[in-house]
Design a protein around this motif. Sequence first.
Motif, PDB file in Angstrom:
ATOM      1  N   ARG A  37       5.422   4.355  17.048  1.00 45.65           N
ATOM      2  CA  ARG A  37       4.396   5.437  17.397  1.00 45.65           C
ATOM      3  C   ARG A  37       5.197   6.470  18.311  1.00 45.65           C
ATOM      4  N   ALA A  39       4.181   8.186  21.986  1.00 44.99           N
ATOM      5  CA  ALA A  39       2.917   8.005  22.942  1.00 44.99           C
ATOM      6  C   ALA A  39       3.423   8.847  24.149  1.00 44.99           C
ATOM      7  N   PRO A  40       3.022   9.971  23.945  1.00 42.29           N
ATOM      8  CA  PRO A  40       3.331  11.124  25.247  1.00 42.29           C
ATOM      9  C   PRO A  40       2.118  10.849  26.335  1.00 42.29           C
ATOM     10  N   SER A  41       2.485  11.583  27.227  1.00 39.17           N
ATOM     11  CA  SER A  41       1.385  11.622  28.555  1.00 39.17           C
ATOM     12  C   SER A  41       1.011  13.026  28.239  1.00 39.17           C
ATOM     13  N   GLU A  73      -0.994   8.387  26.446  1.00 38.86           N
ATOM     14  CA  GLU A  73      -0.847   7.649  27.660  1.00 38.86           C
ATOM     15  C   GLU A  73      -1.064   8.361  28.949  1.00 38.86           C
ATOM     16  N   TYR A 233       2.258   1.778  33.265  1.00 38.05           N
ATOM     17  CA  TYR A 233       2.941   1.999  31.875  1.00 38.05           C
ATOM     18  C   TYR A 233       3.480   0.684  31.406  1.00 38.05           C
ATOM     19  N   ILE A 250      10.075   3.036  19.642  1.00 38.00           N
ATOM     20  CA  ILE A 250      11.148   4.215  19.650  1.00 38.00           C
ATOM     21  C   ILE A 250      10.756   5.065  20.706  1.00 38.00           C
ATOM     22  N   ARG A 251      11.649   5.153  21.763  1.00 38.06           N
ATOM     23  CA  ARG A 251      11.252   5.945  22.965  1.00 38.06           C
ATOM     24  C   ARG A 251      12.370   6.455  23.540  1.00 38.06           C
ATOM     25  N   GLU A 254      15.440   6.640  28.925  1.00 35.72           N
ATOM     26  CA  GLU A 254      15.116   6.473  30.203  1.00 35.72           C
ATOM     27  C   GLU A 254      14.227   5.158  30.540  1.00 35.72           C
ATOM     28  N   TRP A 255      13.778   4.600  29.375  1.00 37.53           N
ATOM     29  CA  TRP A 255      13.088   3.301  29.446  1.00 37.53           C
ATOM     30  C   TRP A 255      14.012   2.146  29.149  1.00 37.53           C
TER      31      TRP A 255
HETATM   32  N1  GLU Z   1       4.395   7.491  27.924  1.00 36.14           N
HETATM   33  C1  GLU Z   1       5.780   7.351  27.846  1.00 36.14           C
HETATM   34  C2  GLU Z   1       6.501   8.497  28.002  1.00 36.14           C
HETATM   35  O1  GLU Z   1       5.964   9.646  27.685  1.00 36.14           O
HETATM   36  C3  GLU Z   1       5.978   6.595  26.555  1.00 36.14           C
HETATM   37  C4  GLU Z   1       7.036   5.958  26.323  1.00 36.14           C
HETATM   38  C5  GLU Z   1       6.870   5.127  25.050  1.00 36.14           C
HETATM   39  O2  GLU Z   1       6.859   5.673  24.108  1.00 36.14           O
HETATM   40  O3  GLU Z   1       6.586   3.995  25.231  1.00 36.14           O
HETATM   41  O4  GLU Z   1       7.594   8.532  28.375  1.00 36.14           O
END
Ligand code: GLU
Length: 549
Positions: A37, A39-41, A73, A233, A250-251, A254-255
């Motif tokens: 997916r 998953a933007p804010s 998100e 989050y 897949i992100r 920074e995570w």
């Molecule tokens: N909302 C998070 C962001 O924008 C998503 C990170 C993710 O894909 O889990 O960084």
Amino acid sequence: MNYKDLANLIFPDAKDIAYYEEKYPERNLPEGAIVTRVAPSPTGFTHIGTLYQGLVAKMASIKTKGVFFLRIEDTDQKREVNNAITNIIESFNNFEILPDEGMISEEEEKGKYGPYKQSKRKEIYQAYAKYMLSMGKAYPCFATQEELEEMRIKQETAKVRTGYYGVWAKYRNLSIEEAAEKIKAGVPYIIRFKSPGREDRKIKHKDIIKGNVDFPENDQDIIIIKSDGLPTYHFAHAVDDHLMHTTHVIRGDEWLSSVPLHLQLFQEMGFKPPKYAHISPIMKNDNGNKRKLSKRKDSEAAVSYYAEQGIPSLAVKEYLLNIANSNFENWRKQNKDASIEEFDFMLNKMSVSGALFDMVKLLDVSKIVISKYTAEEVYLKALKWAIAYDQELANLLEKDKDYTLKVLGIERGNEKPRKDIAKWSDLKENISYMYDEEFEKIKNNYELQKINDKEKIKNILNTYVEKYFNIDDDKQTWFDKLKDLAEEFGYAREVKEYKVNPEKFEAHVGDVSTVIRIAVTGRTNTPDLYAIMQVLGKDTVIKRLKTFE
Ligand code: GLU
């Protein structure tokens, strides 16, 4: 009183997680299918990095006949912006990076694993928080801002890690009764995860992109439900990607440092963790310093920039795929007409460090993409852009569509199509000389080249009109006549001839055609002059040759 009672006190209405576990069954997909997916804010600004992540995720899912979905998100409601979801959806639509499931407008969605907007999932998060509370793996924390601040100062003074962990986690060991009493008395609280981790132990993580990484275990009792009842989050990620059966997260990288926490959350909730692929950000060279493309400083960080410039979305995608998998470029050379979806995309071939964004390269890719369009495609795409961004160009294109199609058809659809258009905002400049009224405005902007005596030039042009020019000539005859013309003025008939004996000639046939090119188009550089003359037609060509000033 036990943990269950406390959980019931906090979330009396939350359902048992069995309800959701049943509601969202395993997906029925082929072996090895990647469910992933983007998953933007919803911040009102779609960053090129978000598009990049979406593209990578989409490519990975297509290749395995998996699923790609769009989750919004929006648990940080302070950051809400009007129409921000629409902005994200339109960006993905415009680039044809189409999710199989997820939000399709501010409120609507498609797919069986929703809601796909986190703010609509409050009761789901609360059910899972209740589940954690009932196992004693989460607890209410009553720390006030002041208490937390005081703790931070003490930690800094003692030169230890800051945060809410171990002995510092003041409310971790509050008795169930004490906690219940405070809740009943209306003391504000949030819910924290009770981390079983120890900082002195290491975990190993194998990231699909970053490879093997070691981290200390997480020992922070992070917040899972905030005071507004929404999750952080971290908690939302674990719950959502579990229930949506995401196989690959897949992100952005920074995570990466949150992986120990996330694996722990999955472990403590008894969920199978997903695989992780942490993408390096797209970087920019800022006077020798490499930094992330910045929303504030770099116009090209916004997805909207490419539409404004009139860079075709396919060109942007191809460029991003070049960054993602460096063998894409070669594949493209060998599979000129294939759809990019046929490319054998490899997540694990993505680069560990951030690639530099290279506008020149992007425009080169774009030139190739545009060179493959038919005249009709160029017409439609350019017109669509012009209607939004350049009314003058739109008028020019629309005035005589048949003629414009001929103009756009010059050196197109052949073995070596013209590659001089990188973006629709270049188009006017590229074709304006083909229209008399535009040509009038620009015809005097030329710079003479080798043959630069005005009188001599006029003489050459007149001789050409009178003795040689015939619109019905085929290309070879046309070119032979240019040679005759060159010879008549004492120039070399052939460039080769000139190169052997440069002192013998003042100029050669190429210089003569430059003179004609300048007179006919006002430019020293154009696509095929013969084709241009054919499209302009006899009268226009003669008029221009005769009135050259
Ligand atoms: N909302 C998070 C962001 O924008 C998503 C990170 C993710 O894909 O889990 O960084």
